[in-house]
Design a protein around this motif. Structure first.
Motif, PDB file in Angstrom:
ATOM      1  N   VAL A   1      -8.097  -0.597  -8.097  1.00  0.00           N
ATOM      2  CA  VAL A   1      -9.308  -0.699  -7.260  1.00  0.00           C
ATOM      3  C   VAL A   1     -10.429   0.388  -7.775  1.00  0.00           C
ATOM      4  O   VAL A   1     -11.308   0.597  -7.906  1.00  0.00           O
ATOM      5  CB  VAL A   1      -9.115  -0.739  -5.763  1.00  0.00           C
ATOM      6  N   SER A   2      -9.440   1.703  -8.116  1.00  0.00           N
ATOM      7  CA  SER A   2     -10.048   2.932  -8.341  1.00  0.00           C
ATOM      8  C   SER A   2     -10.725   3.037  -9.626  1.00  0.00           C
ATOM      9  O   SER A   2     -11.761   3.586  -9.968  1.00  0.00           O
ATOM     10  CB  SER A   2      -8.959   4.183  -8.425  1.00  0.00           C
ATOM     11  N   THR A   3     -10.522   2.026 -10.753  1.00  0.00           N
ATOM     12  CA  THR A   3     -10.951   2.054 -11.863  1.00  0.00           C
ATOM     13  C   THR A   3     -12.254   1.363 -11.825  1.00  0.00           C
ATOM     14  O   THR A   3     -13.026   1.127 -12.828  1.00  0.00           O
ATOM     15  CB  THR A   3     -10.297   1.249 -12.841  1.00  0.00           C
ATOM     16  N   LEU A   4     -12.637   0.482 -10.838  1.00  0.00           N
ATOM     17  CA  LEU A   4     -14.047  -0.400 -10.491  1.00  0.00           C
ATOM     18  C   LEU A   4     -15.062   0.529 -10.227  1.00  0.00           C
ATOM     19  O   LEU A   4     -14.994   1.180  -8.962  1.00  0.00           O
ATOM     20  CB  LEU A   4     -13.713  -1.311  -9.680  1.00  0.00           C
ATOM     21  N   ALA A   5     -16.064   0.906 -10.767  1.00  0.00           N
ATOM     22  CA  ALA A   5     -17.185   1.725 -10.578  1.00  0.00           C
ATOM     23  C   ALA A   5     -18.101   0.918  -9.470  1.00  0.00           C
ATOM     24  O   ALA A   5     -18.632   1.438  -8.311  1.00  0.00           O
ATOM     25  CB  ALA A   5     -18.226   1.661 -11.886  1.00  0.00           C
ATOM     26  N   ALA A   6     -18.540  -0.487  -9.965  1.00  0.00           N
ATOM     27  CA  ALA A   6     -19.342  -1.123  -8.939  1.00  0.00           C
ATOM     28  C   ALA A   6     -18.995  -2.517  -8.732  1.00  0.00           C
ATOM     29  O   ALA A   6     -19.217  -3.556  -9.454  1.00  0.00           O
ATOM     30  CB  ALA A   6     -20.960  -0.921  -9.647  1.00  0.00           C
ATOM     31  N   PRO A   7     -18.303  -2.693  -7.520  1.00  0.00           N
ATOM     32  CA  PRO A   7     -17.759  -4.030  -7.011  1.00  0.00           C
ATOM     33  C   PRO A   7     -18.873  -5.233  -7.027  1.00  0.00           C
ATOM     34  O   PRO A   7     -19.902  -4.674  -6.310  1.00  0.00           O
ATOM     35  CB  PRO A   7     -16.849  -4.013  -6.013  1.00  0.00           C
ATOM     36  N   THR A   8     -18.571  -6.236  -7.568  1.00  0.00           N
ATOM     37  CA  THR A   8     -19.543  -7.327  -7.140  1.00  0.00           C
ATOM     38  C   THR A   8     -19.195  -8.031  -5.741  1.00  0.00           C
ATOM     39  O   THR A   8     -18.023  -7.755  -5.381  1.00  0.00           O
ATOM     40  CB  THR A   8     -19.651  -8.484  -8.073  1.00  0.00           C
ATOM     41  N   ALA A   9     -19.770  -8.894  -5.398  1.00  0.00           N
ATOM     42  CA  ALA A   9     -19.752  -9.622  -3.901  1.00  0.00           C
ATOM     43  C   ALA A   9     -18.318 -10.472  -4.241  1.00  0.00           C
ATOM     44  O   ALA A   9     -17.853 -10.619  -3.194  1.00  0.00           O
ATOM     45  CB  ALA A   9     -20.952 -10.375  -3.611  1.00  0.00           C
ATOM     46  N   ASN A  10     -18.033 -10.761  -5.409  1.00  0.00           N
ATOM     47  CA  ASN A  10     -16.888 -11.858  -5.596  1.00  0.00           C
ATOM     48  C   ASN A  10     -15.699 -11.010  -5.829  1.00  0.00           C
ATOM     49  O   ASN A  10     -14.503 -11.552  -5.973  1.00  0.00           O
ATOM     50  CB  ASN A  10     -17.287 -12.652  -6.878  1.00  0.00           C
ATOM     51  N   ASP A  11     -15.668  -9.828  -6.228  1.00  0.00           N
ATOM     52  CA  ASP A  11     -14.274  -8.978  -6.341  1.00  0.00           C
ATOM     53  C   ASP A  11     -13.445  -8.938  -5.209  1.00  0.00           C
ATOM     54  O   ASP A  11     -14.015  -8.650  -4.132  1.00  0.00           O
ATOM     55  CB  ASP A  11     -14.850  -7.691  -6.881  1.00  0.00           C
ATOM     56  N   LEU A  12     -12.214  -9.002  -5.375  1.00  0.00           N
ATOM     57  CA  LEU A  12     -11.236  -8.969  -4.455  1.00  0.00           C
ATOM     58  C   LEU A  12     -10.280  -7.735  -4.581  1.00  0.00           C
ATOM     59  O   LEU A  12      -9.921  -7.341  -5.845  1.00  0.00           O
ATOM     60  CB  LEU A  12     -10.285 -10.136  -4.399  1.00  0.00           C
ATOM     61  N   GLY A  13      -9.564  -7.249  -3.462  1.00  0.00           N
ATOM     62  CA  GLY A  13      -8.785  -6.244  -3.547  1.00  0.00           C
ATOM     63  C   GLY A  13      -7.474  -6.642  -3.116  1.00  0.00           C
ATOM     64  O   GLY A  13      -7.356  -7.846  -2.160  1.00  0.00           O
ATOM     65  N   LEU A  14      -6.350  -6.307  -3.478  1.00  0.00           N
ATOM     66  CA  LEU A  14      -5.058  -6.675  -3.177  1.00  0.00           C
ATOM     67  C   LEU A  14      -4.194  -5.352  -2.489  1.00  0.00           C
ATOM     68  O   LEU A  14      -3.829  -4.618  -3.569  1.00  0.00           O
ATOM     69  CB  LEU A  14      -4.373  -7.498  -4.029  1.00  0.00           C
ATOM     70  N   ASP A  15      -3.724  -5.693  -1.472  1.00  0.00           N
ATOM     71  CA  ASP A  15      -2.699  -4.487  -0.927  1.00  0.00           C
ATOM     72  C   ASP A  15      -1.487  -5.071  -0.814  1.00  0.00           C
ATOM     73  O   ASP A  15      -1.489  -6.356   0.021  1.00  0.00           O
ATOM     74  CB  ASP A  15      -3.265  -3.902   0.365  1.00  0.00           C
ATOM     75  N   VAL A  16      -0.493  -4.538  -1.062  1.00  0.00           N
ATOM     76  CA  VAL A  16       0.976  -5.094  -0.936  1.00  0.00           C
ATOM     77  C   VAL A  16       1.885  -4.027  -0.454  1.00  0.00           C
ATOM     78  O   VAL A  16       1.931  -2.882  -0.687  1.00  0.00           O
ATOM     79  CB  VAL A  16       1.504  -5.510  -2.406  1.00  0.00           C
ATOM     80  N   LEU A  17       2.734  -4.508   0.703  1.00  0.00           N
ATOM     81  CA  LEU A  17       3.596  -3.535   1.094  1.00  0.00           C
ATOM     82  C   LEU A  17       4.958  -4.227   1.455  1.00  0.00           C
ATOM     83  O   LEU A  17       4.966  -5.502   1.792  1.00  0.00           O
ATOM     84  CB  LEU A  17       2.945  -2.792   2.417  1.00  0.00           C
ATOM     85  N   ILE A  18       6.040  -3.530   1.744  1.00  0.00           N
ATOM     86  CA  ILE A  18       7.405  -3.898   2.137  1.00  0.00           C
ATOM     87  C   ILE A  18       7.345  -3.261   3.392  1.00  0.00           C
ATOM     88  O   ILE A  18       7.680  -2.201   3.511  1.00  0.00           O
ATOM     89  CB  ILE A  18       8.458  -3.696   1.114  1.00  0.00           C
ATOM     90  N   PRO A  19       7.280  -4.393   4.477  1.00  0.00           N
ATOM     91  CA  PRO A  19       7.385  -3.607   6.109  1.00  0.00           C
ATOM     92  C   PRO A  19       8.839  -3.558   6.338  1.00  0.00           C
ATOM     93  O   PRO A  19       8.947  -2.652   7.184  1.00  0.00           O
ATOM     94  CB  PRO A  19       6.599  -4.591   6.695  1.00  0.00           C
ATOM     95  N   SER A  20       9.718  -4.080   5.807  1.00  0.00           N
ATOM     96  CA  SER A  20      11.214  -4.137   5.968  1.00  0.00           C
ATOM     97  C   SER A  20      12.110  -4.653   4.937  1.00  0.00           C
ATOM     98  O   SER A  20      11.795  -5.654   4.391  1.00  0.00           O
ATOM     99  CB  SER A  20      11.378  -4.904   7.401  1.00  0.00           C
ATOM    100  N   PHE A  21      13.207  -4.141   4.940  1.00  0.00           N
ATOM    101  CA  PHE A  21      14.266  -4.611   3.904  1.00  0.00           C
ATOM    102  C   PHE A  21      15.532  -4.060   4.559  1.00  0.00           C
ATOM    103  O   PHE A  21      15.674  -2.904   5.383  1.00  0.00           O
ATOM    104  CB  PHE A  21      14.049  -3.891   2.622  1.00  0.00           C
ATOM    105  N   GLN A  22      16.713  -4.581   4.128  1.00  0.00           N
ATOM    106  CA  GLN A  22      18.124  -4.314   4.565  1.00  0.00           C
ATOM    107  C   GLN A  22      18.996  -4.805   3.496  1.00  0.00           C
ATOM    108  O   GLN A  22      18.603  -5.772   2.872  1.00  0.00           O
ATOM    109  CB  GLN A  22      18.242  -4.750   6.119  1.00  0.00           C
ATOM    110  N   SER A  23      20.174  -4.048   3.422  1.00  0.00           N
ATOM    111  CA  SER A  23      21.148  -4.575   2.526  1.00  0.00           C
ATOM    112  C   SER A  23      21.975  -5.373   3.499  1.00  0.00           C
ATOM    113  O   SER A  23      21.911  -5.418   4.587  1.00  0.00           O
ATOM    114  CB  SER A  23      21.916  -3.394   1.998  1.00  0.00           C
TER     115      SER A  23
END
Length: 166
Positions: free
Chosen positions: A53-75
């Protein structure tokens, strides 16, 4: 008139630090000498190879961002707790949960959220309990490769959901 497809940019990638009780049990096994959070984050970076996202200077109304996280895991592991003449089996399967938020960059408004939890199948979990590795406990029954494989499967399901929604 044909509608323009949105461009997708990568926002935040994160692995939420574990605070559950099983994290202490996992540290006796495969997590003992490694930072598994870093390994999971690196795998996420490989899977979601999108422009930032930081590489985008001027987003258009159509541009989307994606946040991804791992809230939990276990062996996974299996213990047999003995109380006198009685034994109580305690077990938990390896699992990982991946969540994401798809949002409009210009307004920061959320378009969709998704979450996928991937667990090791019971048949594989049970069959692993009858290996030399599990019987003698010289190493953890489940290792980083198992968790990475589960993460790839979960992310594949997540990407399928994203593709259908976009």
């Amino acid at each position: 008139m044909k509608r323009e497809k949105p461009r997708v940019f990568l926002g935040t990638l994160a692995v939420v630090p574990r605070r559950d009780m099983k994290r202490h049990l996992d540290q006796w096994g495969m997590f003992r000498n490694e930072s598994f959070d870093d390994a999971l984050r690196t795998t996420l970076e490989e899977i979601f190879a999108l422009p930032a996202v930081s590489t985008l200077a001027a987003p258009t109304a159509n541009d989307l961002g994606l946040d991804v996280l791992i809230p939990s895991f276990q062996s996974g592991d299996y213990w047999d707790v003995s109380l006198g003449d009685f034994g109580i089996p305690i077990f938990w399967r390896p699992k990982v949960t991946v969540a994401c938020r798809l949002y409009y960059l210009k307004t920061q408004k959320t378009k969709r959220t998704f979450s996928v939890t991937q667990k090791m199948p019971w048949s594989e979990f049970v069959s692993r309990q009858f290996t030399w590795r599990a019987l003698f406990r010289f190493r953890s029954t489940f290792d980083a490769k198992d968790m990475t494989r589960l993460l790839y499967i979960a992310c594949h399901s997540l990407l399928n959901k994203l593709r259908k929604a976009a």
